[in-house]
Design an enzyme around this catalytic site. Structure first.
Site, mmCIF file in Angstrom:
data_model
loop_
_atom_site.group_PDB
_atom_site.id
_atom_site.type_symbol
_atom_site.label_atom_id
_atom_site.label_comp_id
_atom_site.label_asym_id
_atom_site.label_seq_id
_atom_site.Cartn_x
_atom_site.Cartn_y
_atom_site.Cartn_z
ATOM 1 C CG ASP A 81 -0.464 -0.226 2.485
ATOM 2 O OD1 ASP A 81 0.712 -0.608 2.581
ATOM 3 O OD2 ASP A 81 -1.199 -0.027 3.479
HETATM 4 C C1 LAN Z 1 3.768 -0.994 9.987
HETATM 5 C C2 LAN Z 1 3.588 0.421 9.701
HETATM 6 C C3 LAN Z 1 2.959 0.726 8.396
HETATM 7 C C4 LAN Z 1 1.947 -0.294 7.982
HETATM 8 C C5 LAN Z 1 0.982 0.196 6.871
HETATM 9 C C6 LAN Z 1 1.672 0.720 5.639
HETATM 10 C C7 LAN Z 1 0.132 1.350 7.419
HETATM 11 C C8 LAN Z 1 0.066 -0.953 6.535
HETATM 12 O O1 LAN Z 1 -0.967 -0.537 5.693
HETATM 13 C C9 LAN Z 1 0.839 -2.169 6.098
HETATM 14 C C10 LAN Z 1 1.758 -2.667 7.232
HETATM 15 C C11 LAN Z 1 2.735 -1.601 7.733
HETATM 16 C C12 LAN Z 1 3.860 -1.483 6.751
HETATM 17 C C13 LAN Z 1 3.380 -1.980 9.072
HETATM 18 C C14 LAN Z 1 3.706 -3.385 9.391
HETATM 19 C C15 LAN Z 1 4.183 -3.706 10.811
HETATM 20 C C16 LAN Z 1 5.042 -2.613 11.414
HETATM 21 C C17 LAN Z 1 6.285 -2.450 10.572
HETATM 22 C C18 LAN Z 1 4.196 -1.326 11.385
HETATM 23 C C19 LAN Z 1 2.920 -1.392 12.178
HETATM 24 C C20 LAN Z 1 5.090 -0.386 12.151
HETATM 25 C C21 LAN Z 1 5.717 -1.237 13.271
HETATM 26 C C22 LAN Z 1 5.454 -2.714 12.892
HETATM 27 C C23 LAN Z 1 6.654 -3.625 13.241
HETATM 28 C C24 LAN Z 1 6.247 -5.071 13.081
HETATM 29 C C25 LAN Z 1 7.114 -3.317 14.660
HETATM 30 C C26 LAN Z 1 8.211 -4.173 15.149
HETATM 31 C C27 LAN Z 1 7.649 -5.147 16.057
HETATM 32 C C28 LAN Z 1 7.629 -6.450 15.854
HETATM 33 C C29 LAN Z 1 6.581 -7.239 16.506
HETATM 34 C C30 LAN Z 1 8.607 -7.151 14.995
#
Ligand code: LAN
Length: 742
Positions: free
Chosen positions: A470
């Protein structure tokens, strides 16, 4: 009992006026400057506790002072009369938000919320003897004290959550490493809560991991994470290369550390921790029993029979002799994959959890004087964010691309992009998007289980380099908006590069028509049965998400409009399949479930927008009507919408009595996309947003906005600007800018 009401005043702080945010191609690093240096570098603040009281982020305050909006204690200059129209309100909102745009064109912001990130960082720094700068030490202490639960002194899995063993034990350790004594009143209180919740014995597996590295837990107390899993043929359904990208990124270094049972030597400090964290003598702990002991307060996902069985099997395996030197072969393989991850992300790694685990592994494998360790160390600062409440570790190295792509679309859709005073800002945003597009594929991408990335956009910066479906779609849309909808028609991104983004998107559709986050679904949903995390839901594989699918659907549709000669048939087919997914993922009550922000209002906004692209509106589509009725049924008496992160946790809509400008904007944008006919309903929502606008044009920070893995909240402070301005401007456009009188 300790009073927390004045805690920020009694806690030591640095001089906040000396902090500066440095920007370099999207890279954000906070620096604590010498007084003289700080004078010569704009972004300065005057009153240090002002921030906390106003609920503003530090960067907002620094910028406000620089622009003369904030002068001195609780005084605001450049006031304006309350806007009378939605358009005026949007314009004022952007006048403020524009100030937060950084010199390279992106919008920076804090990205905190999870409370399990700093512990990995500080424990890794402690073990590897990386000096913790004094400014960090003071501000991390202040952050943790500020975020302690006022009632019991503990910490949760995220800033708004109840106290858990995971949050409390680990953040307690952080504070101890940073020099807070065990008899400090805050620590006494936190420790009492920890013991009440079951003591550190009952910490979830990721906590068992960190404490084992510190030798304040025993590796025997952890269910096995054998690195040999990486040697299995990929065809085997449990091969980690099939896991969700974040899950495999974490279990790779975890497997390495576990495989070598690496812990530091016990010293008097660790001896002391061993006494403080447990409610029984350390030597009497039954580690085999501790493996499956997780506090009720923490447990989101109880262990399934399948996981228990697997754990048993792996425990037996761990006791067997090491056949054919398999352990060493698998450790070498894991380390090689980690090296690829480091090199392919310029040592940022995908996210903070594997980043700090890599620091440990590199230290043990290559030593503190190695080039790799030096390079890895230099990237830690990318994750640190200085806020008015202290210093935290961000959930990623920022949300640069995501915030900027959404902001650009919001401003243009709101009808503000063509205002002369905004040309520079729009041009800057385009420059950033141009720069942030990923220009290369990962090295040896098949070998290291990576999806191609040439032409994609990621969530944060180009260096980080991970394709996100996205983000690619929103990046593409934003560029198309900026290059086609502005009168002055700036062009920086060539057709060829836009086509590359489309090429990537076309490789990412799942069989069900939906799109996942980073790549296609690679494993079976049965893998969820062996989710070992205890605290995160749906992390084992990718899933098709309404938000990601709708973003790709709208991105491809818009591209087709401007470039009807490129892979049209394929785009058409992909869009049709995606549209089917949007319909099938709609819930009985008309809503869509959102996995990445809160929650049903958020995903319903995206879904209704995408259906509008397909020509489906309230008038002609049953599905859209149901979607609108869902939203209408949740409107609060004050005209706004308010949704709690509990919706994401439970899968059932959970309302907040207190409306939130962000949820209100999502709902309004959804309804407007659907061409919902009752203008009065919209107007009430618009009035709520306008009534919450401050005299500076901004909106105050309200409840946390984002979510991940069902159970963790994460903040998106820019949403309070992006979506409000977007909704106001769109409303003004549709309803001919009617005057709203207060
Ligand atoms: C995010 C942030 C952005 C988010 C969007 C783009 C909003 C979404 O539409 C797709 C998934 C994504 C890219 C996403 C995936 C998981 C993330 C990277 C996070 C929520 C930000 C932090 C998280 C990450 C897994 C945190 C680290 C923690 C662990 C449990 C490994």
């Amino acid at each position: 009992m300790l009073s927390y009401s004045e805690k920020d005043i009694s806690i030591e702080a640095t001089d906040l006026s000396r902090w500066r945010l440095k920007i370099d191609h999207g890279r954000q690093t906070w620096h604590y400057l010498e007084i003289e240096e700080a004078k010569n570098w704009p972004q300065s603040i005057i009153e240090k506790y002002w921030a906390k009281q106003s609920g503003r982020t530090l960067i907002e305050i620094l910028i406000m002072v620089e622009h003369g909006i904030l002068i001195g204690y609780r005084r605001e200059s450049k006031k304006f009369d309350k806007p009378k129209t939605a358009l005026e309100s949007a314009r004022k909102g952007f006048e403020f938000f524009k100030l937060l745009q950084t010199e390279d064109g992106h919008w920076a912001g804090e990205y905190g919320g999870p409370m399990f990130l700093l512990p990995g960082l500080i424990i890794s720094m402690y073990i590897t003897h990386i000096t913790i700068p004094d400014s960090w030490r003071i501000e991390i202490i202040r952050y943790l004290f500020n975020k302690a639960n006022p009632v019991d002194g503990g910490w949760g899995i995220h800033v708004e959550g109840h106290s858990t063993v995971f949050g409390t034990a680990l953040n307690y350790v952080v504070l101890r490493i940073l020099g807070i004594e065990a008899d400090h009143p805050y620590m006494v209180k936190a420790r009492a809560t920890l013991h009440k919740l079951g003591s550190a014995i009952a910490i979830p597996s990721w906590g068992k991991f960190w404490l084992s590295c510190l030798n304040a837990y025993n590796w025997e107390g952890m269910n096995p994470v054998p690195p040999e899993l990486w040697l299995l043929p990929y065809a085997i359904p449990v091969h980690p290369g099939r896991f969700w990208v974040h899950t495999r990124a974490v279990y790779l270094p975890m497997g390495y550390m576990y495989g070598r049972r690496l812990s530091i030597d016990v010293n008097p400090f660790i001896e002391s921790l061993r006494q403080e964290l447990y409610d029984q003598p350390y030597d009497t702990i039954d580690w085999a029993r501790a493996r499956n002991n997780v506090s009720e307060a923490d447990l989101y996902l109880p262990q399934t029979k399948a996981l228990k069985f697997l754990n048993l099997g792996m425990t037996v395996y761990e006791k067997l002799p090491n056949f054919f030197g398999l352990r060493q072969i698998s450790l070498d393989e894991c380390y090689k994959l980690m090296q690829y991850e480091d090199k392919n992300t310029d040592y940022l790694d995908i996210a903070p959890v594997n980043k700090v685990m890599h620091i440990l592994c590199t230290y043990y494998e290559e030593g503190p004087n190695s080039e790799a360790f030096k390079l890895a160390k230099e990237r830690l600062i990318d994750y640190m964010w200085m806020s008015s409440e202290g210093m935290m570790m961000n959930g990623t190295n920022g949300s640069q691309l995501w915030d900027t792509a959404l902001a650009a679309q919001a401003i243009i859709d709101a009808g503000l992009g063509n205002n002369v005073e905004n040309h520079d800002s729009m041009l800057k945003a385009l420059e950033f998007l141009d720069d942030a597009q990923i220009k290369r594929n990962p090295t040896d991408m098949e070998y290291c289980y990576r999806h191609p990335s040439k032409g994609a956009w990621g969530f944060s910066t180009r260096d980080q380099g991970y394709t996100v479906a996205d983000c690619t779609a929103e990046g593409l849309k934003a560029v198309l908006y900026l290059q086609n909808k502005l009168n002055f028609k700036p062009t920086l991104v060539s057709k060829e590069r836009l086509c590359q983004a489309v090429d990537i998107l076309l490789t990412m559709q799942n069989d069900d028509g939906g799109f996942a986050s980073y790549e296609k679904i690679r494993g079976s949903e049965f893998l969820e049965w062996i989710n070992p995390s205890e605290v995160f839901g749906k992390i084992m594989i990718e899933y098709s998400y309404p938000e990601c699918t709708t973003a790709v659907l709208t991105g491809l549709s818009l591209f087709k409009k401007y470039y009807p000669d490129y892979r049209v048939d394929e785009i058409e087919k992909v869009c049709q399949k995606a549209a089917k997914f949007v319909h099938t993922s709609q819930k009985e009550d008309g809503s869509w479930y959102g996995s990445w922000a809160i929650c049903f209002t958020y995903a319903s906004m995206f879904a209704l927008e995408s259906l509008a692209y397909l020509g489906e509106t309230y008038e002609n589509s049953e599905s859209v009507r149901k979607g609108c009725e869902f939203l209408i049924s949740k409107q609060n008496d004050d005209g706004g919408w308010g949704e709690s992160y509990k919706s994401c946790e439970t899968g059932v809509y959970s309302g907040l009595d207190q409306s939130q400008v962000v949820n209100t904007a999502y709902a309004l944008l959804g309804l407007m996309s659907a061409k919902y006919p009752d203008e009065k309903v919209l107007r009430r929502g618009i009035e709520l947003i306008m009534s919450r606008q401050l005299s500076t044009g901004e909106w105050k920070q309200e409840a946390i906005e984002g979510v991940f893995n069902k159970n963790v909240a994460i903040s998106y402070p820019n949403y309070k600007f992006v979506f409000t301005i977007w909704a106001l401007g769109k409303y003004a456009k549709i309803h001919n800018n009617p005057t709203i009188q207060f």
